[in-house]
Design an enzyme around this catalytic site. Sequence first.
Site: not given
Ligand code: ZN
Length: 192
Positions: A104, A146-147, A150
């Site tokens: 990341c 993953h995004e 966020h």
């Molecule tokens: Zn990330």
Amino acid sequence: MALTKDDIITLPNPHLREKSRRVGYINLEIRRVVEDMISATLSWDDSREHEVGVALAAIQIDQPYRIVVVRNDFDNKKDRTFGVFINPEITKLEGELSEDYEGCLSVPDIYGKVKRYSKVRVKATSLDGQPLRITADGFLARIFQHEIDHLNGMMFVDHIKDDPEAFYRLETDGKLKALDYASIKEDLVLWQ
Ligand code: ZN
């Protein structure tokens, strides 16, 4: 002035663990945020020899909007074009859970072996305001999980915090080296 890698926020910045807000009207400010996300990612990419900047969420440049950019060809550092996904949502998780290395831009040099679904369906809005529906598998499915994490204030390290075998550091020669779990557990930068 275009944003650079130095505008990317990293842990322990508490904004990374806050929920981002939905984008309403796609106005000039939103377009500017997207441009800034892409320029910051490319600047980071240019500074890293062994890594590719594959994607970024807006909160990583400290803009709490539900916006994600994903590199169109993440196997090719020379391709500098991105797909833009506004208000992306996972509508279905499919396939099997599989473990792979994940990094990341907001957690410099640390990599983790994270379990993700091998296939996801995502709906989003394009920068032109058009509805998008994507079926992603393999690494792209991992990127979306993953995004979108966020946007909900979730970091990849949070998924593996109880796994003593999951943490790695990127060495200067580009190789990943297993990290000592005791030191990871005490690393307040990661858990603050
Ligand atoms: Zn990330």
